[in-house]
Design a protein around this motif. Structure first.
Motif, short mmCIF file in Angstrom:
data_model
loop_
_atom_site.label_atom_id
_atom_site.label_comp_id
_atom_site.label_asym_id
_atom_site.label_seq_id
_atom_site.Cartn_x
_atom_site.Cartn_y
_atom_site.Cartn_z
N ASP B 118 0.80 -1.21 -0.03
CA ASP B 118 0.01 -0.02 -0.02
C ASP B 118 0.70 1.20 -0.19
N ARG B 120 2.65 2.43 2.37
CA ARG B 120 2.74 3.51 3.76
C ARG B 120 4.20 3.70 4.08
N GLN B 282 -11.84 -5.61 4.32
CA GLN B 282 -11.74 -4.42 4.90
C GLN B 282 -10.15 -3.68 4.48
N ASP B 283 -9.54 -4.25 3.86
CA ASP B 283 -8.31 -3.81 3.38
C ASP B 283 -8.62 -2.83 2.28
N LEU B 284 -8.23 -1.54 2.54
CA LEU B 284 -8.55 -0.39 1.82
C LEU B 284 -7.42 0.03 0.95
N SER B 288 -5.63 3.52 2.75
CA SER B 288 -5.61 3.74 4.19
C SER B 288 -4.29 4.07 4.34
N TYR B 326 -8.85 3.77 -3.18
CA TYR B 326 -9.76 2.46 -2.52
C TYR B 326 -9.09 1.13 -3.34
#
Lengths: 139, 402
Positions: B118, B120, B282-284, B288, B326
């Motif tokens: 992702d 991050r 729920q893994d955005l 996220s 998303y």
């Protein structure tokens, strides 16, 4: 790459006769108070700051807005966006528009992350009206 | 105007026909695209926030750190526990124990401006720090990490990064390898006057690991040899067989794989929704991660970065739009891929054929519910050809002599 820009809100073209008469009076009043100016139509011009648009690399674009008094340009809002219509997504970055005074803007942080057809849209909101400039190209 | 002889254009036309029948099976544009995928075209990017990224001594130290189990609360886990060298630095599992994301390879990872599926983290060194503190991975505090460095690697560390902080900053911990460490003191915030010094050493551990990881590179593959011959205009290349060439044609053509998987590492290092949202729960994905990377004290603009703030362009212009991010995940490299199964951010695909069939679904499928990928129609033969081509990208890795 300059295009004549058009108002996004087409209702500006639908002006009733009474309103037209009032506007004419206002125009005459303004004309009487200002020195004669050469009429200049509103336009937006946008181009990359590099000769060849690079794939997947950060680069800048330059936007020029003309046909608007300087005083209005100071309040103008310029937005830059680009999308891939065939893929349904936009850029991987959020470009930042810099510079306001002379109608020349530097758009920093542009990146086209995929090859294919892109459509760049520049929106200018000046004195309550929105204009936009579209440019499509194949990367 | 001078009259044009009708014979001239005719000759030119015949010449072109003659040429086209004996030249490359690829158009100029296709040939350029194929050549651009070659490993020979890889240009090492800068590591602006880590001035030690290409320091051989830092890489040697990073190698020690990478394979050391001392940096774990149980004394049993190292970076190599999940990033297994024999598996091209992956672990063969869909997701590691306690984790929700597939372990990606780290070879070539330094070329990407974003780390993790992702993104991050915005550097390899910042990425390396996160597992050290993760409760389901190394489970160390920053003080623990400094203690291990002081006990086991002091001389080497200080020869690269300078003097370690005063012992009182980490004296409360027991850094013996294999020992059970005390309660986690995640940020060592309680140690007055030490936080910045401890964080600095912690960051340097990551920077050394980055230097080591950057010493790893992919070996050339059969595809790279083929790409070189295409670039040289060879029409008689036998490096790839006809099915593999057909697969390559799909890859750069109707399959549109090259739209995201381009460049020498076959990745644009960017984030795309590819119809994997439904099963990700729920893994955005990227949505996220944006705030996390912008707020991270170990990012490019942070105190422990070696970059000037204006050099952190990726952060400055990072897309913050939630909707577009998303369930978007980073495009993985395709190099060494036979040894990096299973595939996708959650490891849901066990084989390359499953991956290809995910994208080759028809336009009515839920793939289009949230996906950057237009529908792709492939026959069974074409799926097989594409998979055969993907195998030509497989290779092992090599380590720069340190």
């Amino acid at each position: 790459m300059s295009l004549r820009s058009r108002p996004r809100d087409m209702s500006v073209y639908r002006i009733c006769p009474m309103r037209m008469a009032l506007l004419s009076l206002v125009f005459i009043q303004v004309s009487a108070c200002r020195p004669a100016e050469k009429a200049q139509s509103f336009s937006i011009h946008a181009e990359p700051s590099v000769n060849t648009i690079p794939l997947n690399q950060l680069h800048d674009w330059i936007v020029n807005v003309s046909g608007v008094p300087d005083v209005a340009l100071r309040e103008a809002e310029i937005q830059f966006d680009a999308r891939m219509p065939e893929h349904g997504h936009g850029m991987s970055t959020s470009p930042i528009v810099q510079g306001k005074d002379q109608g020349s803007y530097l758009v920093r942080g542009v990146r086209f992350n995929m090859p294919g057809k892109w459509v760049v849209t520049v929106s200018a909101t000046v004195e309550g009206r929105s204009y936009h400039f579209d440019k499509s190209f194949e990367l | 105007m001078r009259p044009v002889s009708p014979v001239g254009p005719l000759c030119i036309s015949l010449s072109l026909i003659s040429c086209s029948s004996s030249t490359s099976p690829w158009s100029d544009r296709e040939a350029m695209t194929i050549a651009s995928l070659s490993l020979d075209r890889l240009e090492t990017n800068g590591a602006t926030s880590n001035k030690y990224a290409f320091d051989p001594k830092a890489a040697q130290l990073g190698r020690l750190f990478f394979y050391s189990t001392a940096f774990s609360s149980t004394g049993t886990m190292s970076c190599a526990t999940c990033h297994v060298p024999d598996r091209n630095f992956t672990d063969s599992r869909s997701t590691p124990a306690g984790g929700t994301r597939n372990t990606p390879t780290i070879v070539g990872a330094g070329q990407s401006p974003w780390q993790f599926w992702d993104g991050r983290q915005d550097s390899l060194w910042a990425q390396a720090l996160e597992p050290l503190e993760s409760a389901v991975e190394h489970n160390m505090s920053r003080g623990d990490v400094v203690g291990v460095v002081a006990l086991l690697y002091r001389d080497t560390y200080e020869s690269v990064f300078g003097e370690l902080p005063s012992r009182h900053c980490f004296s409360s911990i027991n850094p013996a390898p294999g020992a059970k460490f005390g309660p986690k003191d995640r940020a060592t915030n309680s140690l007055q006057g030490c936080q910045r010094a401890v964080n600095g050493v912690f960051a340097n551990v990551g920077k050394a690991i980055e230097a080591y990881v950057r010493s790893l590179s992919w070996e050339r593959t059969r595809f790279d040899q083929y790409a070189q011959e295409v670039r040289q205009g060879r029409v008689d290349s036998r490096v790839l067989n006809s099915a593999e060439v057909a697969g390559l044609r799909i890859f750069v053509g109707k399959g549109s794989c090259v739209s995201c998987h381009f460049g020498p590492l076959l990745s644009n290092h960017d984030f795309h929704a590819t119809g994997l949202a439904a099963a990700s729960g729920q893994d955005l994905g990227r949505a996220s991660a944006i705030k996390l990377v912008l707020d991270n004290p170990f990012n490019c603009k942070g105190l422990y970065s070696d970059a000037s703030e204006d050099a952190c362009a990726e952060l400055a212009y990072a897309r913050t739009d939630f909707q577009e991010s998303y369930a978007a995940f980073k495009t993985p490299t395709l190099r060494g891929l036979v040894h990096t199964a299973p595939y996708a951010h959650d490891g849901r695909f066990q084989t390359l054929e499953e991956v290809v069939r995910h994208y080759a679904r028809d336009a009515e499928s839920d793939l289009l519910a949230h996906s950057d990928v237009p529908p792709i129609q492939l026959s069974n033969d074409e799926v097989a050809q594409l998979v055969m081509f993907l195998h030509t990208l497989d290779s092992g890795w090599k380590e720069m002599r340190l």
